[in-house]
Design a protein around this motif. Structure first.
Motif, PDB file in Angstrom:
ATOM      1  N   ASN A   1       9.966 -11.487  -6.342  1.00  0.00           N
ATOM      2  CA  ASN A   1       9.752 -10.214  -7.040  1.00  0.00           C
ATOM      3  C   ASN A   1       8.627  -9.404  -6.412  1.00  0.00           C
ATOM      4  O   ASN A   1       8.741  -8.183  -6.245  1.00  0.00           O
ATOM      5  CB  ASN A   1       9.461 -10.458  -8.526  1.00  0.00           C
ATOM      6  N   ASN A   2       7.539 -10.071  -6.056  1.00  0.00           N
ATOM      7  CA  ASN A   2       6.426  -9.364  -5.420  1.00  0.00           C
ATOM      8  C   ASN A   2       6.835  -8.794  -4.066  1.00  0.00           C
ATOM      9  O   ASN A   2       6.460  -7.676  -3.714  1.00  0.00           O
ATOM     10  CB  ASN A   2       5.221 -10.287  -5.253  1.00  0.00           C
ATOM     11  N   LEU A   3       7.575  -9.561  -3.298  1.00  0.00           N
ATOM     12  CA  LEU A   3       8.000  -9.086  -1.986  1.00  0.00           C
ATOM     13  C   LEU A   3       8.964  -7.906  -2.114  1.00  0.00           C
ATOM     14  O   LEU A   3       8.922  -6.975  -1.303  1.00  0.00           O
ATOM     15  CB  LEU A   3       8.636 -10.216  -1.176  1.00  0.00           C
ATOM     16  N   ILE A   4       9.810  -7.916  -3.116  1.00  0.00           N
ATOM     17  CA  ILE A   4      10.699  -6.779  -3.348  1.00  0.00           C
ATOM     18  C   ILE A   4       9.878  -5.534  -3.667  1.00  0.00           C
ATOM     19  O   ILE A   4      10.132  -4.457  -3.130  1.00  0.00           O
ATOM     20  CB  ILE A   4      11.705  -7.095  -4.480  1.00  0.00           C
ATOM     21  N   THR A   5       8.892  -5.676  -4.522  1.00  0.00           N
ATOM     22  CA  THR A   5       8.034  -4.544  -4.883  1.00  0.00           C
ATOM     23  C   THR A   5       7.310  -3.998  -3.661  1.00  0.00           C
ATOM     24  O   THR A   5       7.256  -2.778  -3.445  1.00  0.00           O
ATOM     25  CB  THR A   5       7.011  -4.975  -5.961  1.00  0.00           C
ATOM     26  N   ILE A   6       6.758  -4.887  -2.856  1.00  0.00           N
ATOM     27  CA  ILE A   6       6.039  -4.466  -1.659  1.00  0.00           C
ATOM     28  C   ILE A   6       6.997  -3.793  -0.677  1.00  0.00           C
ATOM     29  O   ILE A   6       6.668  -2.769  -0.060  1.00  0.00           O
ATOM     30  CB  ILE A   6       5.314  -5.659  -1.014  1.00  0.00           C
ATOM     31  N   THR A   7       8.190  -4.349  -0.536  1.00  0.00           N
ATOM     32  CA  THR A   7       9.180  -3.755   0.357  1.00  0.00           C
ATOM     33  C   THR A   7       9.538  -2.345  -0.098  1.00  0.00           C
ATOM     34  O   THR A   7       9.655  -1.424   0.726  1.00  0.00           O
ATOM     35  CB  THR A   7      10.444  -4.640   0.429  1.00  0.00           C
ATOM     36  N   LEU A   8       9.695  -2.169  -1.405  1.00  0.00           N
ATOM     37  CA  LEU A   8       9.990  -0.827  -1.928  1.00  0.00           C
ATOM     38  C   LEU A   8       8.844   0.141  -1.633  1.00  0.00           C
ATOM     39  O   LEU A   8       9.081   1.313  -1.311  1.00  0.00           O
ATOM     40  CB  LEU A   8      10.265  -0.890  -3.439  1.00  0.00           C
ATOM     41  N   ALA A   9       7.626  -0.340  -1.715  1.00  0.00           N
ATOM     42  CA  ALA A   9       6.480   0.511  -1.393  1.00  0.00           C
ATOM     43  C   ALA A   9       6.525   0.917   0.082  1.00  0.00           C
ATOM     44  O   ALA A   9       6.235   2.068   0.433  1.00  0.00           O
ATOM     45  CB  ALA A   9       5.178  -0.207  -1.710  1.00  0.00           C
ATOM     46  N   PHE A  10       6.874  -0.035   0.969  1.00  0.00           N
ATOM     47  CA  PHE A  10       7.027   0.286   2.387  1.00  0.00           C
ATOM     48  C   PHE A  10       8.112   1.333   2.599  1.00  0.00           C
ATOM     49  O   PHE A  10       7.937   2.268   3.376  1.00  0.00           O
ATOM     50  CB  PHE A  10       7.387  -0.961   3.197  1.00  0.00           C
TER      51      PHE A  10
ATOM     52  N   SER B   1      -3.096   1.222   4.821  1.00  0.00           N
ATOM     53  CA  SER B   1      -2.187   0.800   3.760  1.00  0.00           C
ATOM     54  C   SER B   1      -1.214  -0.259   4.267  1.00  0.00           C
ATOM     55  O   SER B   1      -0.966  -1.260   3.603  1.00  0.00           O
ATOM     56  CB  SER B   1      -1.478   2.034   3.216  1.00  0.00           C
ATOM     57  N   ILE B   2      -0.662  -0.072   5.445  1.00  0.00           N
ATOM     58  CA  ILE B   2       0.274  -1.043   6.009  1.00  0.00           C
ATOM     59  C   ILE B   2      -0.425  -2.380   6.267  1.00  0.00           C
ATOM     60  O   ILE B   2       0.118  -3.445   5.947  1.00  0.00           O
ATOM     61  CB  ILE B   2       0.919  -0.483   7.295  1.00  0.00           C
ATOM     62  N   VAL B   3      -1.630  -2.343   6.815  1.00  0.00           N
ATOM     63  CA  VAL B   3      -2.381  -3.575   7.087  1.00  0.00           C
ATOM     64  C   VAL B   3      -2.682  -4.309   5.773  1.00  0.00           C
ATOM     65  O   VAL B   3      -2.510  -5.535   5.677  1.00  0.00           O
ATOM     66  CB  VAL B   3      -3.677  -3.273   7.870  1.00  0.00           C
ATOM     67  N   ILE B   4      -3.088  -3.576   4.763  1.00  0.00           N
ATOM     68  CA  ILE B   4      -3.411  -4.207   3.479  1.00  0.00           C
ATOM     69  C   ILE B   4      -2.151  -4.770   2.819  1.00  0.00           C
ATOM     70  O   ILE B   4      -2.179  -5.852   2.243  1.00  0.00           O
ATOM     71  CB  ILE B   4      -4.182  -3.226   2.573  1.00  0.00           C
ATOM     72  N   PHE B   5      -1.035  -4.056   2.918  1.00  0.00           N
ATOM     73  CA  PHE B   5       0.223  -4.597   2.407  1.00  0.00           C
ATOM     74  C   PHE B   5       0.573  -5.898   3.130  1.00  0.00           C
ATOM     75  O   PHE B   5       1.025  -6.863   2.506  1.00  0.00           O
ATOM     76  CB  PHE B   5       1.378  -3.602   2.559  1.00  0.00           C
ATOM     77  N   CYS B   6       0.368  -5.923   4.437  1.00  0.00           N
ATOM     78  CA  CYS B   6       0.644  -7.138   5.209  1.00  0.00           C
ATOM     79  C   CYS B   6      -0.255  -8.290   4.761  1.00  0.00           C
ATOM     80  O   CYS B   6       0.210  -9.424   4.605  1.00  0.00           O
ATOM     81  CB  CYS B   6       0.479  -6.888   6.698  1.00  0.00           C
ATOM     82  N   LEU B   7      -1.534  -8.014   4.545  1.00  0.00           N
ATOM     83  CA  LEU B   7      -2.452  -9.047   4.061  1.00  0.00           C
ATOM     84  C   LEU B   7      -1.999  -9.572   2.696  1.00  0.00           C
ATOM     85  O   LEU B   7      -2.030 -10.784   2.441  1.00  0.00           O
ATOM     86  CB  LEU B   7      -3.882  -8.498   3.959  1.00  0.00           C
ATOM     87  N   SER B   8      -1.567  -8.664   1.838  1.00  0.00           N
ATOM     88  CA  SER B   8      -1.077  -9.055   0.522  1.00  0.00           C
ATOM     89  C   SER B   8       0.134  -9.977   0.648  1.00  0.00           C
ATOM     90  O   SER B   8       0.242 -10.988  -0.045  1.00  0.00           O
ATOM     91  CB  SER B   8      -0.717  -7.815  -0.300  1.00  0.00           C
ATOM     92  N   ILE B   9       1.026  -9.642   1.550  1.00  0.00           N
ATOM     93  CA  ILE B   9       2.206 -10.483   1.778  1.00  0.00           C
ATOM     94  C   ILE B   9       1.783 -11.859   2.290  1.00  0.00           C
ATOM     95  O   ILE B   9       2.274 -12.891   1.816  1.00  0.00           O
ATOM     96  CB  ILE B   9       3.187  -9.804   2.762  1.00  0.00           C
TER      97      ILE B   9
ATOM     98  N   CYS C   1      -1.775   4.368  -0.084  1.00  0.00           N
ATOM     99  CA  CYS C   1      -0.464   4.988   0.094  1.00  0.00           C
ATOM    100  C   CYS C   1      -0.379   6.283  -0.722  1.00  0.00           C
ATOM    101  O   CYS C   1       0.103   7.307  -0.223  1.00  0.00           O
ATOM    102  CB  CYS C   1       0.617   4.004  -0.336  1.00  0.00           C
ATOM    103  N   VAL C   2      -0.835   6.227  -1.950  1.00  0.00           N
ATOM    104  CA  VAL C   2      -0.828   7.430  -2.799  1.00  0.00           C
ATOM    105  C   VAL C   2      -1.750   8.498  -2.215  1.00  0.00           C
ATOM    106  O   VAL C   2      -1.414   9.689  -2.221  1.00  0.00           O
ATOM    107  CB  VAL C   2      -1.217   7.079  -4.254  1.00  0.00           C
ATOM    108  N   ALA C   3      -2.907   8.097  -1.680  1.00  0.00           N
ATOM    109  CA  ALA C   3      -3.812   9.068  -1.051  1.00  0.00           C
ATOM    110  C   ALA C   3      -3.132   9.726   0.151  1.00  0.00           C
ATOM    111  O   ALA C   3      -3.239  10.942   0.347  1.00  0.00           O
ATOM    112  CB  ALA C   3      -5.105   8.376  -0.623  1.00  0.00           C
ATOM    113  N   PHE C   4      -2.411   8.938   0.946  1.00  0.00           N
ATOM    114  CA  PHE C   4      -1.685   9.497   2.080  1.00  0.00           C
ATOM    115  C   PHE C   4      -0.633  10.496   1.610  1.00  0.00           C
ATOM    116  O   PHE C   4      -0.514  11.598   2.153  1.00  0.00           O
ATOM    117  CB  PHE C   4      -1.028   8.376   2.894  1.00  0.00           C
TER     118      PHE C   4
END
Length: 170
Positions: A38-47, A75-83, A155-158
């Motif tokens: 579920n977390n990976l799906i959410t992160i993927t949707l954010a990407f 944002s991409i680097v932080i998403f990757c760290l989260s994953i 991501c929202v700031a961007f």
């Protein structure tokens, strides 16, 4: 003769309890896997949303500022760290549950092979999860949540800069 009868009647109960413990460990492992999915799906949707915004117009990449490029890369680097934190936590939880299930199977075998009530009484159930494992799991989940939150804020700031700054210059 009475001693043998007592141990014969206690073995199935103890084996059943240990088998139930192994099943619970497997169940917890599956729950962890579902949470990760579920977390990976959410992160993927954010990407997907991030990339759709970034390439929504063909000339947008040439017109965004260096700050916007830094925001998107951060944002991409932080998403990757989260994953990675989520995957590491998943792996550690999976290993814990596998070791616990193996331990319970060995205990069930030891119960089956026991010849005396004393031997049977020495074999104890593992009922609770060790505090160290629970604390590690909680810290890693919190780290994953914080990283995901920070990534989403960037991501929202961007996106906000795209809407209010870059759109004015196009």
């Amino acid at each position: 003769m009475l001693m043998e009868k007592d141990i014969s009647s206690e073995k199935p109960t103890k084996i059943s309890n240990l088998a139930e413990d192994a099943q619970q460990s497997a169940s917890h492992s599956y729950e962890t896997e579902n949470q990760l999915s579920n977390n990976l799906i959410t992160i993927t949707l954010a990407f997907v949303a991030l990339l759709a915004t970034a390439i929504s117009t063909s000339n947008v990449l040439a017109t965004i500022s260096i700050l916007q490029k830094i925001l998107i890369m951060s944002s991409i680097v932080i998403f990757c760290l989260s994953i990675f934190v989520g995957l590491l936590n998943y792996y550690l939880n999976m290993r814990f549950h596998q070791k616990n299930a193996k331990s319970n199977r060995k205990k069930a075998q030891a119960v089956n092979n026991s010849d005396s009530k004393a031997e049977l009484n020495r074999i104890k159930r593992t009922i609770t999860r060790p505090e160290q494992s629970t604390a590690r799991n909680n810290v890693m989940i919190l780290a994953q949540i914080l990283l995901l939150g920070i990534g989403l804020i960037l991501c929202v700031a961007f996106i906000a800069m795209m809407l209010f700054v870059t759109s004015e210059s196009i």
